[in-house]
Structure formats: structure tokens, C-alpha cells
Design a protein around this motif. Structure first.
Motif, PDB file in Angstrom:
ATOM      1  N   PRO A 165       0.774  -1.248  -0.161  1.00 30.93           N
ATOM      2  CA  PRO A 165       0.042  -0.178  -0.094  1.00 30.93           C
ATOM      3  C   PRO A 165       0.824   1.275   0.065  1.00 30.93           C
ATOM      4  O   PRO A 165       2.103   1.281   0.454  1.00 30.93           O
ATOM      5  CB  PRO A 165      -0.703  -0.105   1.398  1.00 30.93           C
ATOM      6  N   ASP A 166       0.247   2.069  -0.699  1.00 28.63           N
ATOM      7  CA  ASP A 166       1.112   3.525  -0.461  1.00 28.63           C
ATOM      8  C   ASP A 166       1.032   4.325   0.661  1.00 28.63           C
ATOM      9  O   ASP A 166       0.362   4.087   1.633  1.00 28.63           O
ATOM     10  CB  ASP A 166       0.129   4.745  -1.464  1.00 28.63           C
ATOM     11  N   ALA A 167       2.410   4.832   1.146  1.00 24.94           N
ATOM     12  CA  ALA A 167       2.659   5.275   2.353  1.00 24.94           C
ATOM     13  C   ALA A 167       1.605   6.405   2.679  1.00 24.94           C
ATOM     14  O   ALA A 167       1.145   6.524   3.917  1.00 24.94           O
ATOM     15  CB  ALA A 167       3.989   5.769   2.508  1.00 24.94           C
ATOM     16  N   SER A 168       0.940   7.142   2.065  1.00 24.20           N
ATOM     17  CA  SER A 168       0.209   8.215   2.157  1.00 24.20           C
ATOM     18  C   SER A 168      -1.356   7.755   1.798  1.00 24.20           C
ATOM     19  O   SER A 168      -2.264   8.173   2.573  1.00 24.20           O
ATOM     20  CB  SER A 168       0.583   9.475   1.710  1.00 24.20           C
ATOM     21  N   GLY A 169      -1.560   7.275   0.648  1.00 19.10           N
ATOM     22  CA  GLY A 169      -2.887   6.894   0.052  1.00 19.10           C
ATOM     23  C   GLY A 169      -3.417   5.610   0.373  1.00 19.10           C
ATOM     24  O   GLY A 169      -4.823   5.166   0.040  1.00 19.10           O
ATOM     25  N   GLY A 170      -2.549   4.481   0.988  1.00 21.67           N
ATOM     26  CA  GLY A 170      -2.986   3.321   1.385  1.00 21.67           C
ATOM     27  C   GLY A 170      -3.399   2.410   0.139  1.00 21.67           C
ATOM     28  O   GLY A 170      -2.479   2.763  -1.197  1.00 21.67           O
ATOM     29  N   PHE A 171      -4.166   1.603   0.183  1.00 17.83           N
ATOM     30  CA  PHE A 171      -4.396   0.554  -0.975  1.00 17.83           C
ATOM     31  C   PHE A 171      -4.906   1.367  -2.289  1.00 17.83           C
ATOM     32  O   PHE A 171      -4.502   0.905  -3.216  1.00 17.83           O
ATOM     33  CB  PHE A 171      -5.636  -0.291  -0.608  1.00 17.83           C
ATOM     34  N   SER A 172      -5.925   2.297  -2.056  1.00 13.35           N
ATOM     35  CA  SER A 172      -6.497   3.116  -3.204  1.00 13.35           C
ATOM     36  C   SER A 172      -5.426   3.412  -4.220  1.00 13.35           C
ATOM     37  O   SER A 172      -5.463   3.275  -5.125  1.00 13.35           O
ATOM     38  CB  SER A 172      -7.408   3.861  -2.816  1.00 13.35           C
ATOM     39  N   ALA A 173      -4.468   4.257  -3.562  1.00  8.87           N
ATOM     40  CA  ALA A 173      -3.604   5.052  -4.081  1.00  8.87           C
ATOM     41  C   ALA A 173      -2.450   4.310  -4.902  1.00  8.87           C
ATOM     42  O   ALA A 173      -2.123   4.438  -6.037  1.00  8.87           O
ATOM     43  CB  ALA A 173      -2.740   6.138  -3.401  1.00  8.87           C
ATOM     44  N   SER A 174      -2.207   3.142  -4.201  1.00  7.23           N
ATOM     45  CA  SER A 174      -1.136   2.256  -4.783  1.00  7.23           C
ATOM     46  C   SER A 174      -1.836   1.519  -6.065  1.00  7.23           C
ATOM     47  O   SER A 174      -1.502   1.018  -6.914  1.00  7.23           O
ATOM     48  CB  SER A 174      -0.920   1.315  -3.742  1.00  7.23           C
TER      49      SER A 174
END
Length: 225
Positions: A165-174
Motif C-alpha cells: 500500500p502507498d505510504a500516504s494513500g494506502g491501498f487505493s492510491a497504490s
């Protein structure tokens, strides 16, 4: 897809293997039952397996830990139903991992889930839906193969996003990042696979019409040109 050897965290690798196992077991049972009833269909099973092996071995670099390529599982899903493609796809992916260093053993469950389970299910569902609204056979086959291919890569993007997961946006951003990178190569590949699957399906319809009708005795309209 394929996700390379050792790329997924161990808990994800084990989890996807456990998730894929029941589909592979049920598919193996369904193939044994079908072959016992219709032994002449072994040749078509071999065609479906070879088609998937060759197409999914044609890989293009996509992003770290994975790649883009056609899947070839849509054809088998249309011919034998999605259940049969789980064990066929598992064997294809196992051979590619061992012989071509394409994919891996620790990521086999994740790759089977995306390419040999989700892809064929979507392809079969799209095909049946298209035929219910009286779409031409070629259109139904093209949409099934192309969307089944894309569904595989959406699933792979979700698997990678869940693992990283993205460090800032989590699953959605990743997920947006992974799927965006895949889209650059996968959309043209999906269109190409759809067209090629139509050609192969038409050839099978021309030279093996009786065997194709026997695949879906309850709905011969599915395999009628």
C-alpha cells in the motif's frame, strides 16, 4: 502478471495459495468427470492449455515485480467453463516458473488466482451475457477474451496494492498506480488477444463443430456461429 518469485510477503503468498486451492481442486474434478464422459475432448483440452501457455509466455516488461502479456485463458473458459481453467492454468504457470523463470513458486497461488480463476470467470460471464442479448459470436468471443485478460491485470494490480500500500494513500492510491502502469501495455495486448481468440474459435468452429456443440449440450446457441 506474472508476479515474480519472492516478490510477495510470505503471508500474502500463503493466503493466495489457500484461496486458489479449492478452485484448482474443483476444476480437476470437473475435468476428470468431463473426460470420462467425453474422452474425445482431450484434444480440445490440450489446445486450450497450449494456447494459454504460448500466449502467457510472451511477456513484456511492465513494472518491478511483474510484467504484461496475453493470458490465453479466455479460450479455455469459453470452451470448458471457468472451473476447468483453474487446474489447466496452474499447470501452465508451474511449467513457466520451472522452465522459463516466468512467475515463481512462492507466487504461484497469486498468479493462478488472477490468471486462471478470475480471468476465465469474467470471460465466461461476459460471453454468456453477450449471447443472451443476441450479440454475434465473434463479438461475444472478442469481448470475453479481451475483458477476461483485463480482469486478470486488475486483479494483479489489486494483489500488488494490497501487499504494498502507498505510504500516504494506502491501498487505493497504490492500486491506481499499479493499474495505471499496467494499462499502458495491457489494453493493446487485451485487444490483440481478443482478435486472436476470435480467429482460433472460428477455426475450431469450422473444423470441430460437433465437439464444440457437445461442450454445451444445454445451450447449443452458445457455440453456433
Amino acid at each position: 502478471m506474472h508476479i515474480m518469485e519472492g516478490f510477495l510477503p510470505i503471508e500474502h503468498a500463503v493466503g493466495w495459495t489457500v484461496a486458489a486451492a479449492p478452485f484448482v481442486a474443483y476444476g480437476t474434478w470437473s475435468i476428470k468427470k468431463r473426460v470420462a464422459t467425453h474422452p474425445e475432448q482431450r484434444i480440445l483440452l490440450g489446445v486450450a492449455a497450449a494456447f494459454s501457455f504460448v500466449l502467457s509466455a510472451l511477456k513484456l516488461p511492465s513494472l518491478t515485480g511483474s510484467c504484461s502479456h496475453p493470458t490465453g485463458t479466455g479460450l479455455g473458459g469459453l470452451l470448458f467453463g471457468p472451473a476447468a481453467m483453474a487446474p489447466i492454468g496452474a499447470v501452465v504457470l508451474l511449467f513457466q516458473a520451472l522452465l522459463l523463470a516466468h512467475g515463481g513458486l512462492t507466487t504461484l497461488g497469486a498468479n493462478v488466482f488472477s490468471m486462471a480463476i478470475v480471468g476465465p470467470i469474467v470471460a465466461y460471464a461476459v460471453f454468456c451475457s453477450a449471447r443472451r442479448v443476441n450479440a454475434a459470436m465473434a463479438v461475444a468471443v472478442f469481448l470475453a477474451a479481451a475483458l477476461g485478460d483485463l480482469a486478470t491485470y486488475v486483479t494483479t494490480a489489486a494483489q500488488l496494492a494490497w501487499a504494498f500500500p502507498d505510504a500516504s494513500g494506502g491501498f487505493s492510491a497504490s492500486f491506481v498506480k499499479f493499474s495505471g502502469v499496467f494499462a499502458l501495455t495491457q489494453i493493446p495486448l487485451a485487444i490483440s488477444e481478443g482478435l486472436l481468440t476470435v480467429l482460433i474459435f472460428n477455426a475450431l468452429t469450422r473444423f470441430n463443430p460437433d465437439e464444440l456443440r457437445a461442450l454445451h449440450p444445454s445451450d447449443n446457441a452458445k457455440v453456433r456461429p
